[in-house]
Design an enzyme around this catalytic site. Structure first.
Site, short mmCIF file in Angstrom:
data_model
loop_
_atom_site.label_atom_id
_atom_site.label_comp_id
_atom_site.label_asym_id
_atom_site.label_seq_id
_atom_site.Cartn_x
_atom_site.Cartn_y
_atom_site.Cartn_z
N ASP A 15 15.61 15.26 54.89
CA ASP A 15 14.75 14.96 56.05
C ASP A 15 13.28 15.21 55.66
O ASP A 15 12.40 14.42 55.99
CB ASP A 15 15.09 15.88 57.24
CG ASP A 15 16.52 15.74 57.73
OD1 ASP A 15 16.73 15.27 58.84
OD2 ASP A 15 17.44 16.12 56.98
N THR A 68 21.48 13.70 60.98
CA THR A 68 21.49 14.77 59.97
C THR A 68 22.80 15.56 59.98
O THR A 68 23.34 15.90 58.92
CB THR A 68 20.31 15.75 60.21
OG1 THR A 68 19.11 14.98 60.13
CG2 THR A 68 20.26 16.85 59.17
MG MG Z 1 16.16 13.01 62.11
#
Ligand code: MG
Ligand code: AMP
Ligand code: MG
Length: 323
Positions: free
Chosen positions: A53, A125
């Site tokens: 990320d 995620t």
């Molecule tokens: Mg995200």
């Protein structure tokens, strides 16, 4: 209708650049997974951040702001300004196929000040950390005067489960309201059946009650707002149903624009259009409903949200405001 060649049109240049940047971000996401060192950070309840990320957001924001220094860009992750940004992550190329299109008249005179770009460097995620790799997308959404009009949805692990080594890994879908969407096969969901998709990792009693009330033939529980809107535009679901807070503007901007460019619709559960102005509250407090058809499907699903569900969203939004 007046058309203008695209090489110098701001909207198409941002989308064209975003297509190439999203592919680089996707390769970063795959590379981090290969190392197996995700370096997970807990951002809150059921809210994770990994090295992928962070790196992907650094790639996207640094690249976009070099090309377009005057536009506002808002990314999901709060990053350390001392993070090392590898030169290899900076993308300065443009996707020619995007630039070959003519810009719809309504976006010809857009200026830098009108624009906010919303970036989710890695949507899904939680699923990424669990190896559900096809749920993951990179989202770059372009809003103009507070409205989602352009979007790039890159799926870095598309085809990851195919046996044939020559199958290309990853794909990029992009769309612009008034022009259409590209990079995939647009399909309508089956007639005579109701299929909904919803969260698998952020469920709640309210979401489950809403789905029970819809009484669909099938419920597809998968990760990522981007991935769920892909299911809708590829005809695998009629609607993405999320009557809950938690989904943010960077989750919905790109998917909303792609969906709307194809005649679908994404709103809150009251049917209100979402706003993407730079000072807007990041959370979509009143939930999300995305459907394959603005005219038929959207009113059908909106009517399924009971007053109790709407009241519970309004009161949690009110409580948040008072805190
Ligand atoms: Mg995200
Ligand atoms: P999901 O469908 O659960 O994958 O959620 C879609 C997007 O909204 C993802 O980016 C999630 O991280 C975000 N999201 C949804 N609900 C929550 C929540 N309760 N807390 C944090 N993020 C959420
Ligand atoms: Mg997300």
């Amino acid at each position: 209708m007046i058309w203008k060649t695209m090489s110098n049109n701001l909207v198409l240049r941002i989308l064209s650049s975003s297509v190439n940047i999203s592919a680089k971000a996707g390769s970063i996401v795959r590379d981090v997974m290969k190392t197996g060192e995700l370096a997970v950070v807990d951002k809150g309840v059921n809210d994770l951040q990994t090295e992928a990320d962070r790196r992907a957001q650094n790639c996207i924001i640094t690249s976009l702001s070099k090309q377009f220094p005057k536009i506002a860009i808002i990314g999901e992750e709060t990053l350390d300004p001392n993070d090392k940004i590898d030169d290899k992550w900076i993308v300065s190329s443009f996707d020619e196929s995007v630039l070959s299109h003519k810009c719809p008249e309504e976006w010809l005179n857009v200026t830098d000040e009108d624009i906010v770009v919303w970036v989710d460097p890695l949507d899904g995620t939680s699923e990424y950390t669990q190896g559900l790799l096809d749920h993951v997308t990179v989202l770059i959404g372009l809003s103009v005067k507070g409205r989602a009009i352009g979007g790039v949805i890159h799926q870095p692990f598309y085809n990851f489960d195919k046996e044939n080594d020559s199958t290309k890994l990853g794909r990029t879908i992009w769309g612009l309201v008034g022009l259409g969407a590209y990079g995939f096969q647009h399909r309508q969901p089956p007639v005579g059946k109701v299929i909904v998709t919803t969260t698998r990792s952020h469920s709640s009693p309210t979401i489950n009650a809403a789905i029970e009330h819809i009484n669909p033939d099938e419920v597809i529980r998968v990760g990522g707002a981007g991935h769920k809107v892909l299911l809708v535009i590829e005809g695998q679901a009629h609607a993405y149903v999320f009557p809950s807070r938690g989904c943010k503007k960077w989750d919905t901007c790109a998917p909303e624009a792609v969906l709307e460019s194809l005649g679908g619709r994404l709103t809150d559960v009251f049917g209100n259009q979402l706003r993407y102005d730079r000072n807007v509250e990041h959370t979509n407090e009143l939930g999300v409903l995305a459907t394959h058809c603005a005219r038929t499907s959207h009113p059908y699903f909106l009517a399924k949200f009971s007053d109790d569900i709407k009241a519970s969203l309004l009161s949690s939004s009110q409580m948040k405001r008072n805190n």
